[in-house]
Design a protein around this motif. Structure first.
Motif, mmCIF file in Angstrom:
data_model
loop_
_atom_site.group_PDB
_atom_site.id
_atom_site.type_symbol
_atom_site.label_atom_id
_atom_site.label_comp_id
_atom_site.label_asym_id
_atom_site.label_seq_id
_atom_site.Cartn_x
_atom_site.Cartn_y
_atom_site.Cartn_z
ATOM 1 N N GLY A 119 0.812 -1.109 0.041
ATOM 2 C CA GLY A 119 -0.122 -0.075 0.085
ATOM 3 C C GLY A 119 0.827 1.214 -0.064
ATOM 4 O O GLY A 119 0.383 2.333 0.036
ATOM 5 N N GLU A 167 3.644 4.639 7.302
ATOM 6 C CA GLU A 167 3.788 4.255 6.061
ATOM 7 C C GLU A 167 2.605 3.069 5.729
ATOM 8 O O GLU A 167 2.010 2.841 4.491
ATOM 9 C CB GLU A 167 5.187 3.454 5.839
ATOM 10 N N ARG A 217 11.202 8.177 16.299
ATOM 11 C CA ARG A 217 10.565 8.538 15.424
ATOM 12 C C ARG A 217 10.386 7.915 14.033
ATOM 13 O O ARG A 217 9.058 7.801 13.632
ATOM 14 C CB ARG A 217 10.847 9.961 14.993
ATOM 15 N N ASP A 218 11.285 7.178 13.652
ATOM 16 C CA ASP A 218 11.265 6.386 12.164
ATOM 17 C C ASP A 218 10.283 5.300 12.559
ATOM 18 O O ASP A 218 9.685 4.980 11.669
ATOM 19 C CB ASP A 218 12.644 6.036 12.138
ATOM 20 N N LEU A 219 10.278 4.864 13.712
ATOM 21 C CA LEU A 219 9.419 3.718 14.064
ATOM 22 C C LEU A 219 7.880 3.949 13.708
ATOM 23 O O LEU A 219 7.339 3.342 13.321
ATOM 24 C CB LEU A 219 9.875 3.089 15.389
ATOM 25 N N ARG A 236 2.836 4.211 -1.437
ATOM 26 C CA ARG A 236 2.719 5.082 -2.656
ATOM 27 C C ARG A 236 3.933 5.080 -3.433
ATOM 28 O O ARG A 236 4.644 6.028 -3.332
ATOM 29 C CB ARG A 236 2.010 6.281 -2.614
ATOM 30 N N THR A 287 -0.967 4.748 5.729
ATOM 31 C CA THR A 287 -1.348 6.098 4.787
ATOM 32 C C THR A 287 -0.493 5.868 3.399
ATOM 33 O O THR A 287 -1.168 6.326 2.581
ATOM 34 C CB THR A 287 -1.135 7.348 5.430
ATOM 35 N N GLY A 288 0.384 4.952 3.475
ATOM 36 C CA GLY A 288 1.088 4.894 2.148
ATOM 37 C C GLY A 288 2.182 6.002 1.822
ATOM 38 O O GLY A 288 2.690 6.144 0.934
ATOM 39 N N GLY A 289 2.167 6.877 2.892
ATOM 40 C CA GLY A 289 3.391 7.997 2.856
ATOM 41 C C GLY A 289 4.338 7.916 3.962
ATOM 42 O O GLY A 289 3.660 7.593 4.998
ATOM 43 N N ARG A 290 5.504 8.216 3.816
ATOM 44 C CA ARG A 290 6.342 8.372 4.948
ATOM 45 C C ARG A 290 6.190 9.626 5.838
ATOM 46 O O ARG A 290 5.809 9.485 7.044
ATOM 47 C CB ARG A 290 7.690 8.215 4.427
ATOM 48 N N VAL A 291 6.406 10.859 5.108
ATOM 49 C CA VAL A 291 6.438 11.994 5.851
ATOM 50 C C VAL A 291 5.101 12.649 5.481
ATOM 51 O O VAL A 291 4.446 13.309 6.474
ATOM 52 C CB VAL A 291 7.660 12.803 5.426
ATOM 53 N N ASP A 341 7.289 4.240 10.177
ATOM 54 C CA ASP A 341 6.825 2.946 9.657
ATOM 55 C C ASP A 341 5.421 2.726 9.695
ATOM 56 O O ASP A 341 4.935 2.083 8.711
ATOM 57 C CB ASP A 341 7.669 2.087 10.411
#
Lengths: 176, 130, 204, 370
Positions: B39, D143, D135-137, B41, D146-150, D140
């Motif tokens: 999922g 991700e 914060r990276d966890l 993007r 939502t499918g986005g990292r930031v 993750d």
């Protein structure tokens, strides 16, 4: 608190904690100084401006917030787009300085009495103020920048569908 | 400025030393790859047997990143315009609005997303057929 | 039908792109060493600056590859332009770049540096970074993941090590008129930010 | 160079490791002491408000999250709520809970990133290595959700864009356990650290008497012992049904603001635990909204505010009866902090404290100039 103001002014309730008061340009300073000094709305939280070019006006919203930060009051006034001038609020709120500076740059509104109306975010800007609606950002970009080549083979789908339909019709007729 | 000796505050930072013997949590990227969740993007994929060439994706894209270009061989007879989307990755912001509005849901995003190149003209992308 | 990055496949088929290996042994050794020590200027120019901390700290730890952050342009080899550049930033980026010692390279992150990205119709950002300063590596994404940034570094190291491509700083030196003309086109004559020393002369 | 007590002018930024983003502060120095300060922004000006006027509502939705880079979700929430106000959309209870979850996760992420920045500004590099990893966890999990990292682009007018993945709440709960187990470590190494206390106590003191009137928000107020938080004072979503405290601290200095943030990390974890427990099992996550180019706002205006990790994020939005937004004006939390407050606080401070003060005020340039 808001009840006592309501007796004096024509305050409209927009949402449970959001109120609106529409005033004339002439009574601007008087109203704001009265409300900020004698009521609970002590803080200026935002000066919002919207450009209604079809009516030749700017609508400014001075948004005041209570001491408890639980109610907001929008004080709306209209000023003409040409020769847009207003007295500064620097004497009541120190934070008005940067907000007015922002609006001066983005709309060209003159705030009389504010000494810091110089460059805020833009540097050496010579065009009309960018947030005015007559400023066309796409035209500005096309004039100043080139985009990357290689995308000229883009087709307009509607034209393409028409063309294909016509072609299919022609083929059908030819077969007949 | 307090001049009193703060013994606890002086000693407690040395707790960090205990972390010296722990296994590092680094992901050594080029050799070890982190699994990107389903999922995510990433790049576009387009099922050509489903694509109807409607240009809804082009219409919704606020970055004008999508070109409709003519297809060489028709894989979907229902493709009324004979065009399929091509994405400019110098414009795309991976919002996935184009996949939301796609009527046959042929345009999708895959997990793969890593690409670096020294030539800036190499960022036009033809979605993979899946 | 072609799939994937279109022009890249054309380039791969092109004979001219084949690796040139005419350099001397010493030059090869120098290039190898050069690729293993990259000092990055800590200048977060845009959105992409937010992915720099994960890249440089323990999760992705790019120091494994010999990439270290430094504070001043005079010690740096790599300038990361992390996203869109407004006029005001571009002036500072050019100034920082010109202060760096050769050899120097630029990594550009995100769509915005390639063809305008999200801000393609914004009046205050530039659209193609390449026109104003030479870029050695473009990284795909909005914004790129730390992995993509590392991929950019790895590819740049590869380019340096094998002398695959003419470095940007040589281009900047040889085609200086081209870059300066483009810079002049958007800035007018005052390209450099003017740091005036007198107090009365300032705006305030 | 230094003769006859002349002032020396230096620019702190934009290219400087101790600056919070791409901005600069122009300082007049007498020796090491600052005698005058002026903030310069505009390095990140993209003209968001102009771009939003050109786009339809659905198109504008993707651009608002770029207004603040460290925590984009309060922007999305503000935008979505303003549009819902103007279009009279009521979202479901489940969507509200998911939004609260996303907002609190974003707050945690921003606070952990702040911890790295604040400790880095006084030379404690180790904490940044840990907190950025933690914060990276959280990212993750984002991700996955939502499918986005930031840039998540998840909170949408009418609800949220995706259903929760299978077992997401369990993984979130595990992550919260992990983060909670890390907190004593941060206490030991950062908040109790005598070198941090020595540097931070008594530096950058904000005057509590004028804090409310001058419009300061967030940790600056709470660091003066004034309990103000949009989540409590003007509750949105389901914050009035959740049980949490607003941490405050006396003193008004850098240390007080740090301790307030320390409390906020704990409160955020507490809120997330409640959200996991109370999350409704079913319910529409997305209301039916009109299609692109048919989604029109009535001619009216509204004002919404969200508590971000640095204070109140406020939007003014005016619709004009078309599918485009007439005006959306953003007031980020650091607009006043970055200009009026910072210029005042820096007077008579030492040059080496500038980075620390800026970090503790949470100044983030992209929202000041948009």
């Amino acid at each position: 608190m808001i009840e006592s103001l309501k007796q004096q002014y024509n305050i409209e309730q927009k949402e449970s904690r959001l109120f609106k008061l529409i005033i004339k340009k002439e009574e601007f300073l008087k109203t704001l100084s009265f409300i900020s000094s004698s009521s609970n709305f002590i803080t200026l939280s935002q000066i919002a401006c919207a450009d209604w070019i079809e009516d030749e006006i700017f609508k400014l919203n001075y948004i005041l917030t209570t001491k408890e930060r639980d109610k907001n009051l929008m004080i709306e006034l209209e000023i003409p787009r040409e020769e847009s001038k207003l007295p500064t609020l620097l004497n009541f709120f120190p934070q008005a300085e940067v907000m007015e500076r922002d609006l001066h740059e983005m709309y060209g509104i003159e705030f009389i009495g504010n000494p810091t109306l110089y460059d805020f975010a833009l540097e050496n800007w010579k065009e009309i103020p960018p947030m005015r609606r007559e400023f066309d950002t796409l035209a500005y970009v096309n004039e100043h920048f080139d985009f990357r080549k290689g995308r000229e083979d883009n087709r307009d789908v509607k034209v393409e569908i028409k063309r294909r339909r016509a072609e299919a019709k022609r083929l059908k007729n030819a077969n007949k | 400025m307090n001049t009193k000796l703060d013994i606890k505050g002086t000693i407690s930072p040395f707790n960090a030393i205990t972390k010296l013997f722990e296994h590092p949590n680094t992901i050594c990227y080029p050799s070890v790859k982190k699994e990107i969740p389903k999922g995510y993007r990433g790049f576009h994929t387009n099922t050509l047997t489903d694509c109807i060439g409607c240009a809804n994706c082009q219409d919704v894209c606020m970055n004008e990143a999508i070109d409709m270009i003519p297809i060489e061989e028709d894989k979907n007879p229902k493709n009324s315009s004979g065009c399929i989307p091509r994405i400019d990755y110098g414009r795309c912001c991976w919002c996935s609005l184009c996949t939301d509005v796609c009527p046959p849901s042929s345009l999708k995003l895959e997990e793969d997303c890593i690409w670096a190149n020294d030539n800036s003209n190499n960022f036009l992308y033809m979605p993979k057929d899946k | 039908m072609q799939e994937g990055f279109i022009d890249y496949q054309k380039v791969l088929n092109n004979e001219e792109h084949a690796i040139k290996s005419t350099q001397s042994v010493i030059q090869k050794a120098v290039d190898w060493f050069r690729s293993k020590s990259m000092f990055v200027l800590a200048y977060g120019t845009g959105c992409g600056a937010i992915e720099m901390p994960p890249t440089f700290t323990s999760r992705y730890d790019i120091e494994r590859l010999g990439v270290v952050g430094v504070a001043t342009p005079r010690q740096a080899d790599i300038l990361i332009v992390s996203g869109y550049c407004s006029y005001k930033t571009l002036k500072r980026v050019i100034r920082s770049y010109e202060q760096m010692n050769e050899p120097k390279f630029i990594i550009a992150l995100g769509s915005c540096t390639i063809n305008g990205g999200m801000y393609w119709d914004s009046y205050n950002t530039i659209k193609r970074l390449e026109d104003y300063i030479p870029v050695d590596m473009f990284v795909n994404g909005c914004m790129p993941r730390p992995e993509a940034l590392i991929e950019g570094f790895v590819k740049l190291q590869d380019n340096i090590k094998n002398a695959k491509k003419e470095a940007g700083y040589i281009k900047y030196r040889e085609n200086n008129e081209f870059y300066k003309a483009n810079q002049k086109k958007i800035f007018g004559d005052n390209i450099e930010p003017s740091y005036e020393a007198n107090f009365e002369g300032m705006n305030r | 160079m230094q003769t006859n007590n002349e002032l020396i002018k230096i620019f702190h930024g934009p290219q400087h490791p101790g600056i919070t983003g791409n901005m600069s502060v122009e300082l007049d120095l007498l020796g090491e002491t600052i005698k005058g300060a002026r903030t310069h922004v505009g390095y990140l000006h993209r003209g968001f408000e102009k771009l939003i006027e050109r786009r339809t509502i659905i198109q504008a939705f993707t651009i608002v999250c770029r207004i603040c880079v460290p925590e984009p979700d309060p922007n999305e929430e503000n935008f979505a709520r303003a549009v819902e106000n103007l279009a009279d959309i009521e979202i479901s209870q489940r969507a509200k809970y998911i939004r609260v979850m996303v907002l609190e996760m974003a707050r945690l992420g921003a606070l952990f990133l702040w911890m790295g920045g604040q400790s880095g500004s006084i030379g404690l590099g180790t904490i940044g290595q840990w907190s950025v990893h933690d914060r990276d966890l959280i990212l993750d999990l984002f991700e996955e959700l939502t499918g986005g990292r930031v840039y998540h682009m998840y909170i949408y007018p009418g609800g949220v864009r995706r259903e929760l993945p299978n077992g997401f709440l369990d993984r979130l709960s595990q992550l919260l356990d992990y983060l909670e187990s890390r907190l004593p470590l941060y206490d030991n190494v950062f908040f109790d650290n005598s070198s941090f206390k020595k540097r931070a106590i008594g530096i950058g003191v904000v005057d509590a008497n004028e804090a409310l009137k001058n419009g300061y928000v967030g940790q600056v107020l709470r660091g003066c012992g004034i309990k103000r938080d949009v989540r409590k004072d003007n509750p949105y979503l389901v914050y009035d049904q959740l049980d949490f405290e607003i941490p405050t601290f006396e003193g008004g200095d850098v240390y007080a603001r740090a301790m307030v943030r320390r409390g906020e990390i704990r409160e955020s974890i507490k809120i997330l635990r409640q959200v996991i427990k109370q999350m409704p099992e079913d319910g529409l996550i997305m209301q039916k909204i009109p299609k692109h180019r048919k989604f029109k706002l009535k001619k009216d205006d509204t004002f919404v505010a969200t508590e971000s990790a640095r204070g109140e994020f406020a939007y003014y939005m005016a619709g004009d009866g078309t599918e485009k937004i007439r005006r959306m004006q953003v007031k980020g939390p650091s607009l006043i902090h970055g200009f009026t407050l910072l210029e005042k606080l820096l007077i008579d401070e030492e040059l080496s404290n500038v980075a620390m003060i800026m970090n503790s005020l949470g100044i983030c340039p992209p929202e000041m100039e948009r």
